[in-house]
Design a protein around this motif. Structure first.
Motif, mmCIF file in Angstrom:
data_model
loop_
_atom_site.group_PDB
_atom_site.id
_atom_site.type_symbol
_atom_site.label_atom_id
_atom_site.label_comp_id
_atom_site.label_asym_id
_atom_site.label_seq_id
_atom_site.Cartn_x
_atom_site.Cartn_y
_atom_site.Cartn_z
ATOM 1 N N GLY A 18 0.770 -1.224 0.000
ATOM 2 C CA GLY A 18 0.000 0.000 0.000
ATOM 3 C C GLY A 18 0.806 1.282 0.000
ATOM 4 O O GLY A 18 0.235 2.362 0.064
ATOM 5 N N SER A 19 2.139 1.172 -0.086
ATOM 6 C CA SER A 19 2.947 2.394 -0.074
ATOM 7 C C SER A 19 4.284 2.135 -0.753
ATOM 8 O O SER A 19 4.715 0.984 -0.906
ATOM 9 C CB SER A 19 3.190 2.860 1.362
ATOM 10 N N ALA A 20 4.930 3.221 -1.116
ATOM 11 C CA ALA A 20 6.269 3.105 -1.703
ATOM 12 C C ALA A 20 7.241 2.515 -0.692
ATOM 13 O O ALA A 20 8.127 1.746 -1.050
ATOM 14 C CB ALA A 20 6.752 4.470 -2.184
ATOM 15 N N ARG A 21 7.065 2.832 0.574
ATOM 16 C CA ARG A 21 7.936 2.291 1.616
ATOM 17 C C ARG A 21 7.784 0.764 1.706
ATOM 18 O O ARG A 21 8.772 0.041 1.803
ATOM 19 C CB ARG A 21 7.635 2.940 2.961
ATOM 20 N N HIS B 113 13.952 -4.376 -11.610
ATOM 21 C CA HIS B 113 14.040 -4.424 -10.144
ATOM 22 C C HIS B 113 14.789 -3.195 -9.630
ATOM 23 O O HIS B 113 14.328 -2.518 -8.713
ATOM 24 C CB HIS B 113 14.750 -5.715 -9.721
ATOM 25 N N LEU B 114 15.917 -2.884 -10.228
ATOM 26 C CA LEU B 114 16.685 -1.706 -9.829
ATOM 27 C C LEU B 114 15.886 -0.426 -10.096
ATOM 28 O O LEU B 114 15.850 0.480 -9.260
ATOM 29 C CB LEU B 114 18.026 -1.661 -10.563
ATOM 30 N N ALA B 115 15.222 -0.354 -11.245
ATOM 31 C CA ALA B 115 14.420 0.830 -11.571
ATOM 32 C C ALA B 115 13.299 1.023 -10.549
ATOM 33 O O ALA B 115 12.983 2.159 -10.174
ATOM 34 C CB ALA B 115 13.850 0.700 -12.983
ATOM 35 N N ALA B 116 12.715 -0.059 -10.084
ATOM 36 C CA ALA B 116 11.650 0.030 -9.083
ATOM 37 C C ALA B 116 12.199 0.529 -7.745
ATOM 38 O O ALA B 116 11.541 1.319 -7.059
ATOM 39 C CB ALA B 116 10.960 -1.323 -8.914
ATOM 40 N N ALA C 140 12.606 4.206 -8.159
ATOM 41 C CA ALA C 140 11.295 4.857 -8.197
ATOM 42 C C ALA C 140 10.701 4.974 -6.794
ATOM 43 O O ALA C 140 10.136 6.018 -6.438
ATOM 44 C CB ALA C 140 10.361 4.085 -9.118
ATOM 45 N N CYS C 141 10.821 3.937 -6.005
ATOM 46 C CA CYS C 141 10.304 3.984 -4.630
ATOM 47 C C CYS C 141 11.049 5.027 -3.808
ATOM 48 O O CYS C 141 10.433 5.792 -3.056
ATOM 49 C CB CYS C 141 10.405 2.612 -3.970
ATOM 50 N N LEU C 142 12.353 5.074 -3.947
ATOM 51 C CA LEU C 142 13.142 6.066 -3.224
ATOM 52 C C LEU C 142 12.742 7.483 -3.643
ATOM 53 O O LEU C 142 12.600 8.369 -2.804
ATOM 54 C CB LEU C 142 14.635 5.833 -3.466
ATOM 55 N N ALA D 187 6.055 4.849 -8.787
ATOM 56 C CA ALA D 187 6.604 3.692 -8.069
ATOM 57 C C ALA D 187 5.736 2.463 -8.280
ATOM 58 O O ALA D 187 6.252 1.358 -8.432
ATOM 59 C CB ALA D 187 6.734 4.007 -6.579
ATOM 60 N N ARG D 188 4.418 2.652 -8.296
ATOM 61 C CA ARG D 188 3.527 1.517 -8.510
ATOM 62 C C ARG D 188 3.791 0.868 -9.863
ATOM 63 O O ARG D 188 3.936 -0.355 -9.970
ATOM 64 C CB ARG D 188 2.057 1.935 -8.411
ATOM 65 N N ARG D 189 3.871 1.679 -10.904
ATOM 66 C CA ARG D 189 4.125 1.134 -12.249
ATOM 67 C C ARG D 189 5.474 0.420 -12.307
ATOM 68 O O ARG D 189 5.602 -0.653 -12.902
ATOM 69 C CB ARG D 189 4.056 2.238 -13.295
ATOM 70 N N ALA D 190 6.486 1.018 -11.687
ATOM 71 C CA ALA D 190 7.819 0.411 -11.698
ATOM 72 C C ALA D 190 7.832 -0.910 -10.927
ATOM 73 O O ALA D 190 8.455 -1.887 -11.357
ATOM 74 C CB ALA D 190 8.840 1.388 -11.115
ATOM 75 N N PHE D 191 7.141 -0.948 -9.788
ATOM 76 C CA PHE D 191 7.079 -2.181 -9.001
ATOM 77 C C PHE D 191 6.361 -3.281 -9.778
ATOM 78 O O PHE D 191 6.820 -4.433 -9.807
ATOM 79 C CB PHE D 191 6.381 -1.934 -7.661
ATOM 80 N N VAL D 192 5.255 -2.947 -10.403
ATOM 81 C CA VAL D 192 4.503 -3.927 -11.197
ATOM 82 C C VAL D 192 5.377 -4.476 -12.325
ATOM 83 O O VAL D 192 5.411 -5.683 -12.573
ATOM 84 C CB VAL D 192 3.195 -3.313 -11.737
#
Length: 68
Positions: A10-13, A32-35, A38-40, A52-57
């Motif tokens: 539910g969060s970037a953290r 994985h590195l890009a995500a 993005a989160c940071l 961050a959501r798009r990168a994580f997905v």
């Protein structure tokens, strides 16, 4: 977390924690590195959470672990 675990993030953290601490071994592709970056960026206020959501997905798809 095991391969059969299901997580709702539910969060970037939370996403960053999964990317850094709980990502499956051998699944560290370029997305994985890009995500992680993005989160940071979101946590530091430089980007919107949707980025961050798009990168994580994308990273989860690359690793073959995304449940759709």
């Amino acid at each position: 977390y095991g391969r059969d675990s299901r997580l709702e993030i539910g969060s970037a953290r939370q996403a960053a924690e999964v990317l850094v601490l709980h990502w499956p071994e051998g699944s560290y592709g370029s997305k994985h590195l890009a995500a992680q970056v993005a989160c940071l960026d979101v946590m530091e206020g430089r980007s919107e959470p949707e980025h961050a959501r798009r990168a994580f997905v994308a990273a989860a798809r690359e690793a073959g672990i995304l449940l759709e």
